[in-house]
Design an enzyme around this catalytic site. Structure first.
Site, short mmCIF file in Angstrom:
data_model
loop_
_atom_site.label_atom_id
_atom_site.label_comp_id
_atom_site.label_asym_id
_atom_site.label_seq_id
_atom_site.Cartn_x
_atom_site.Cartn_y
_atom_site.Cartn_z
N HIS A 159 2.43 -20.53 -30.51
CA HIS A 159 2.60 -19.63 -31.35
C HIS A 159 2.84 -18.21 -30.49
CE1 HIS A 159 3.47 -20.86 -35.77
NE2 HIS A 159 2.13 -21.25 -35.34
N ASP A 196 4.29 -29.87 -35.39
CA ASP A 196 3.58 -29.10 -36.24
C ASP A 196 3.39 -28.77 -37.58
OD1 ASP A 196 0.98 -27.47 -35.48
OD2 ASP A 196 1.73 -26.02 -36.78
N HIS A 198 3.70 -25.85 -38.57
CA HIS A 198 4.68 -24.39 -38.28
C HIS A 198 5.57 -24.86 -37.62
CE1 HIS A 198 0.55 -24.34 -39.74
NE2 HIS A 198 1.15 -22.84 -40.55
N ASP A 290 -1.13 -30.73 -39.06
CA ASP A 290 -1.08 -29.85 -40.05
C ASP A 290 0.19 -30.69 -40.91
OD1 ASP A 290 0.57 -28.72 -37.97
OD2 ASP A 290 -0.41 -26.79 -38.93
C1 TV7 Z 1 -0.74 -23.91 -34.34
N1 TV7 Z 1 -2.14 -19.27 -43.03
C2 TV7 Z 1 -0.90 -22.10 -36.38
C3 TV7 Z 1 -0.51 -21.37 -37.81
C4 TV7 Z 1 -1.27 -20.39 -37.90
C5 TV7 Z 1 -0.99 -19.38 -39.37
C6 TV7 Z 1 -2.15 -18.36 -41.84
C7 TV7 Z 1 -4.24 -18.25 -42.98
C8 TV7 Z 1 -5.45 -17.19 -43.07
C9 TV7 Z 1 -5.84 -16.74 -41.79
C10 TV7 Z 1 -7.38 -16.48 -42.06
C11 TV7 Z 1 -7.95 -17.37 -42.75
C12 TV7 Z 1 -6.29 -18.46 -43.96
C13 TV7 Z 1 -6.30 -19.41 -46.21
C14 TV7 Z 1 -3.60 -19.47 -43.41
C15 TV7 Z 1 1.08 -13.54 -42.35
C16 TV7 Z 1 -0.32 -13.91 -42.98
C17 TV7 Z 1 -1.05 -14.42 -44.47
C18 TV7 Z 1 -4.49 -14.82 -44.14
C19 TV7 Z 1 -6.15 -13.71 -44.22
N2 TV7 Z 1 -8.10 -18.39 -44.05
C20 TV7 Z 1 -0.86 -23.74 -36.30
C21 TV7 Z 1 -1.07 -18.24 -39.50
C22 TV7 Z 1 -0.88 -17.63 -41.09
C23 TV7 Z 1 -7.86 -15.61 -41.62
N3 TV7 Z 1 -0.53 -16.75 -40.81
O1 TV7 Z 1 1.00 -23.27 -36.38
C24 TV7 Z 1 -9.37 -15.32 -41.14
O2 TV7 Z 1 -5.85 -19.57 -44.32
O3 TV7 Z 1 0.23 -16.59 -42.94
C25 TV7 Z 1 0.25 -15.58 -42.13
C26 TV7 Z 1 -0.27 -14.72 -42.15
C27 TV7 Z 1 -1.86 -12.88 -42.75
C28 TV7 Z 1 -2.95 -13.57 -42.65
N4 TV7 Z 1 -2.79 -13.89 -44.05
C29 TV7 Z 1 -2.01 -14.61 -44.67
O4 TV7 Z 1 -1.49 -24.29 -36.63
C30 TV7 Z 1 -2.24 -23.70 -34.28
N5 TV7 Z 1 -2.82 -17.70 -41.49
C31 TV7 Z 1 -9.14 -17.23 -42.92
C32 TV7 Z 1 -10.27 -16.00 -42.49
ZN ZN Z 2 0.20 -25.83 -37.46
#
Ligand code: TV7
Ligand code: ZN
Length: 402
Positions: A159, A196, A198, A290
């Site tokens: 990403h 992946d 994502h 994942d």
């Molecule tokens: C490659 N999903 C990476 C995949 C990246 C996914 C996201 C989280 C997450 C972040 C946390 C956390 C989480 C339970 C899960 C729009 C948002 C919505 C979360 C607070 N727990 C790969 C990125 C994805 C961080 N982000 O492809 C700190 O899940 O969906 C989003 C963005 C903002 C963030 N919030 C969700 O697999 C390596 N984040 C707990 C603590």
């Molecule tokens: Zn992923």
């Protein structure tokens, strides 16, 4: 003919990169990304006795110059100098600059809340240098012609973009590795495959205007699933002379709940057509785990065998192959999968029973079996393509036939 290294043992085709310092990286107590999974993977590989069948090589940390193959120098310098101490000292300017690069606490316009996907952590720069250094060394090992398959399960951070972090990824080791493959002079065309859960948006964006690289991403799509991009209509092509066109990117969106049967109705035929149309010289594969059943963040349902079948299909084309990690949030599943895929790369069958070793306890929930079962919902039902999958494969094949 078998090549002999003089010591009476056969030369190895596979090299493996692992840096123990990566496994101590801590994204934070509640964060889902757990770098320790790469040391669990290695421990399992050792326990199965697979280390004798490949060369384990040292990782030279990527330099600023290496990382500038994929990133703006200003972003790289900011990453290099960023420390939790400074960041938390609440220097307002530091925090604002960090936010610009999607580092630390970031206001999310879509969800209207503060998110910390890419936290400012201890040893952040060292972590980036090491996971990218592994992928770069692996790419160079392939370019040298010495190895057929190179593995870096700590890489695959798909990403990260030119000027910003994203989705747990700070620097894009994949873009660095692909550029190194192309710069090495041995390879004119590189195929990038991403399984992946994502969408591989960072790699896609980096090469969308580069006819030497075709990026193909299979991923969960729909609703609010991150990063919301990568629909089947999102394709790319460039003119290729004689009125022809050359595809530069392909997306294969999948519905939540897609398991082995439907996944492989799409994967095999699409990869086969891609190979015929694009004729790459090398393949880089992001093996994010994942997409496995029971993952904590995603909702695809591949079995370890289903996931590894992708690797074995790709290996079957016999091209230099770079295997990278990526996502994977149920860490015992991740280690099972990447260990099994390491065995597939080597070409060895390994037993289902997880051998006695230091991390044994992590595998209790899967009955100490590599091939764990996640609520055995009839896989037959999942074998028939849904109309959405048929539309997807038609769109992808049409794009490739132009
Ligand atoms: C490659 N999903 C990476 C995949 C990246 C996914 C996201 C989280 C997450 C972040 C946390 C956390 C989480 C339970 C899960 C729009 C948002 C919505 C979360 C607070 N727990 C790969 C990125 C994805 C961080 N982000 O492809 C700190 O899940 O969906 C989003 C963005 C903002 C963030 N919030 C969700 O697999 C390596 N984040 C707990 C603590
Ligand atoms: Zn992923």
């Amino acid at each position: 003919p078998c090549h002999d290294d003089g010591g009476g043992t056969k030369q190895k085709n596979v090299c493996y990169y692992y840096d123990p310092r990566i496994s101590y990286v801590d994204y934070g107590e509640t964060h889902e990304m757990v770098p320790h999974r790469v040391s669990m993977t290695l421990a399992l590989i050792k326990a199965y006795g697979l280390l004798d069948d490949m060369d384990r090589l040292r990782v030279a940390p990527a330099t600023e110059e290496d990382l500038e193959l994929a990133h703006d120098p200003e972003f790289i310098r900011f990453l290099r100098d960023l420390t939790p101490a400074d960041y938390n000292a609440d220097a307002k300017t530091q925090r604002e600059a960090a936010e610009k690069y999607k580092l630390g606490e970031v206001w999310n316009e879509l969800t209207h809340c503060v998110t910390n996907d890419n936290p400012v952590i201890e040893n952040l720069w060292d972590y980036c240098q090491r996971y990218a250094g592994g992928s770069l060394a692996a790419a160079r090992a392939l370019a040298s012609g010495r190895y057929k398959i190179a593995i870096n399960w700590s890489g695959g951070m798909h990403h990260a973009c030119k000027g910003k972090a994203g989705g747990f990824c700070y620097v894009n080791d994949i873009v660095v590795a692909i550029k190194a493959l192309l710069d090495g002079g041995q390879f004119n065309r590189v195929l990038y495959l991403d399984i992946d859960a994502h969408h591989g948006d960072g790699v896609e964006t980096a090469f969308m205007e580069d006819s030497r690289v075709l990026t193909v991403s299979f991923h969960q799509f729909g609703g609010e699933f991150f990063p919301r991009t990568g629909d089947a209509v999102d394709v790319g092509e460039l003119p290729a002379g004689d009125d022809g066109v050359c595809p530069t990117l392909i997306n294969v969106p999948l519905q939540a709940g897609t398991r082995d049967g439907r996944y492989h109705q799409l994967f095999g035929p699409i990869v086969d057509r891609v190979m015929a149309v694009f004729e790459p010289d090398a393949i880089v594969m992001q093996c994010g785990a994942d997409s496995l059943a029971g993952d904590r963040l995603a909702s695809l349902g591949l079995s370890v065998r289903g996931h590894a079948k992708c690797v074995s299909i790709v290996k079957g084309y016999g091209l230099p192959l770079l295997l990278l990690g990526g996502g994977g949030y149920t860490i015992n599943h991740v280690a099972s999968c990447w260990c099994y895929e390491t065995a597939v790369a080597i070409g060895k069958e390994i037993p289902d029973d997880i051998p006695q070793h230091g991390y044994q306890n992590y595998y209790k929930s899967q009955g100490y079996k590599l091939h764990y079962h996640k609520e055995d919902s009839s896989s037959r039902k999942n074998r028939d393509m849904r109309s959405k999958d048929k539309i997807t494969i038609d769109k992808v094949m049409n794009h490739l036939d132009r």
